[in-house]
Design an enzyme around this catalytic site. Structure first.
Site, PDB file in Angstrom:
ATOM      1  CE  LYS A 191     -59.674 -14.261  55.035  1.00  0.00           C
ATOM      2  NZ  LYS A 191     -59.750 -14.030  53.606  1.00  0.00           N
TER       3      LYS A 191
HETATM    4  C1  PLP Z   1     -60.583 -13.700  52.396  1.00  0.00           C
HETATM    5  C2  PLP Z   1     -60.759 -14.535  51.193  1.00  0.00           C
HETATM    6  C3  PLP Z   1     -60.506 -14.058  49.892  1.00  0.00           C
HETATM    7  C4  PLP Z   1     -60.302 -12.618  49.542  1.00  0.00           C
HETATM    8  O1  PLP Z   1     -59.400 -11.920  50.230  1.00  0.00           O
HETATM    9  P1  PLP Z   1     -59.488 -10.326  50.401  1.00  0.00           P
HETATM   10  O2  PLP Z   1     -58.117 -10.013  50.866  1.00  0.00           O
HETATM   11  O3  PLP Z   1     -60.536 -10.050  51.414  1.00  0.00           O
HETATM   12  O4  PLP Z   1     -59.797  -9.724  49.077  1.00  0.00           O
HETATM   13  C5  PLP Z   1     -60.560 -14.960  48.840  1.00  0.00           C
HETATM   14  N1  PLP Z   1     -60.891 -16.240  49.028  1.00  0.00           N
HETATM   15  C6  PLP Z   1     -61.188 -16.728  50.239  1.00  0.00           C
HETATM   16  C7  PLP Z   1     -61.518 -18.174  50.362  1.00  0.00           C
HETATM   17  C8  PLP Z   1     -61.150 -15.892  51.358  1.00  0.00           C
HETATM   18  O5  PLP Z   1     -61.468 -16.391  52.557  1.00  0.00           O
END
Ligand code: PLP
Length: 372
Positions: A191
């Site tokens: 991210k």
């Molecule tokens: C990455 C992501 C999540 C979840 O995040 P995690 O930290 O991996 O649990 C939720 N929604 C979207 C759109 C994502 O890209």
């Protein structure tokens, strides 16, 4: 034969204060879910997004779960969720006992289409979950008007859009995540900023924030050890994660700027290739291009999957778009969602790391242009 340098689709930049802050955790022995970095990270993140409160969590999925629970969403309720998103958006709704109601996305913006949302609202609808897909802000001006008219909560799944902002009537430019009742972020390794695994919920509502703090800590009443008024969860972030997060947050403006620069360079190189559609950006918003993504279709000579393979042979990693949720076994539906199906089939995420060099981008773009 020596292979070309491997280019990953995403790789974090951990060259700031990450190691130094982590060392502090180790030398002071504050490695669990109490410690100075948790407070500092939460406060700095709230300041950055522009909300009064930020509540950290162990990942982005449980951030969504906490947000939904704090809003009182559960069995018998419906929550509108876009069909084209990572499965966690819908799963968080399912965990509460509520039903995710899938809606098709807009072919141009890749985000929820407010006109389609209206058609799916029933007497059981409690909330709209908006996803800012791949870093591109959804049209919150219209969605907030809708939510008000139908008395619905708005949860922003901003897991892919840290730092993206948009122009809201009366409020000027504000960051996504701060617009709905709650905004949820993920700090997974790929991210825009990362804590390894981690998440954050932001809100201006004191009561909601307090409720989420209690729910993430086994339902324990604040200041009354081992007294649990409700059944909660262990959804806490560790001081180690927060230490990395704080160091990442110190450089977020640089990261976002770099993502936008990468997109600008790619856009220029792909501008005139027939069959390649560039990522969307509205004139009232700034896309942060978490994943720089294009749509590949005829007359481009290679299918999306062939292009993925061709790049893989050159040691370049890519990702196909998410499967539309309605095509996955847990959410299988016969209804059609033509736009999300189309985008899912033809969309590709190209390498988008802040660690990319101009040379890397050139290499990737040259291969893609070569086939055209
Ligand atoms: C990455 C992501 C999540 C979840 O995040 P995690 O930290 O991996 O649990 C939720 N929604 C979207 C759109 C994502 O890209």
């Amino acid at each position: 034969m020596p292979k070309n340098k491997f280019i990953p689709v995403a790789r974090p930049d951990l060259t700031g204060n990450e190691l130094s802050y982590l060392t502090t955790c180790i030398t002071t022995s504050w490695i669990s879910s109490a410690g100075e970095f948790i407070d500092r990270f939460e406060k700095s993140f709230a300041d950055y997004i522009g909300t009064k409160y930020a509540v950290s969590s162990s990942n982005g999925t449980v951030a969504l779960h906490l947000a939904l629970l704090a809003l009182g969403i559960g069995k018998g309720d419906e929550v509108i969720v876009p069909d084209l998103t990572f499965i966690a958006s819908a799963n968080a709704v399912t965990y509460t006992g509520a039903k995710p109601v899938l809606v098709d996305v807009d072919k141009m913006t890749w985000n929820v289409d407010p006109a389609v949302i209206v058609r799916k609202i029933t007497s059981r609808t409690k909330a709209i979950m908006v996803v800012h897909l791949y870093g591109n802000p959804a049209d919150m001006n219209v969605i907030m008007i809708l939510a008000k008219r139908y008395n619905l909560y708005v949860i922003e799944d901003a897991a892919e859009a840290h730092g993206a902002d948009m122009f809201m009537q009366n409020k000027k430019w504000i960051k996504v995540g701060s617009i709905g009742d709650v905004g949820c972020f993920s700090f997974y390794g790929n991210k825009i900023i990362t804590t390894g695994e981690g998440g954050m919920i932001v809100t201006d509502d004191h009561q909601l924030a307090e409720k989420m703090r209690i729910l993430r800590d086994h339902g324990q009443e604040p200041g009354r050890r081992y007294y649990h008024k409700i059944i909660g969860f262990n959804y806490r972030m560790t001081n180690l994660q927060a230490a990395i997060g704080l160091a990442q947050l110190e450089r977020i403006n640089k990261f976002v700027e770099k993502k936008r620069t990468i997109a600008k360079i790619y856009n220029k190189m792909f501008a005139c290739i027939p069959g390649i559609t560039l990522p969307p950006e509205s004139d009232w918003a700034h896309n942060v291009y978490w994943m720089y993504s294009i749509i590949v279709n005829t007359p481009y000579p290679l299918s999306r999957d062939m292009l993925i393979l061709a790049l893989k042979n050159e040691n370049i990693e890519t990702r196909p778009f998410f499967y539309p949720l309605h095509e996955l076994p847990p959410y299988k539906m016969i209804n059609d969602f033509p736009n999300s199906s189309y985008l899912s089939k033809h969309g590709i995420n190209l390498p988008s790391s802040v660690t990319l060099t101009i040379g890397d981008i050139n290499r990737i773009a040259t291969i893609i242009k070569h086939f055209a």
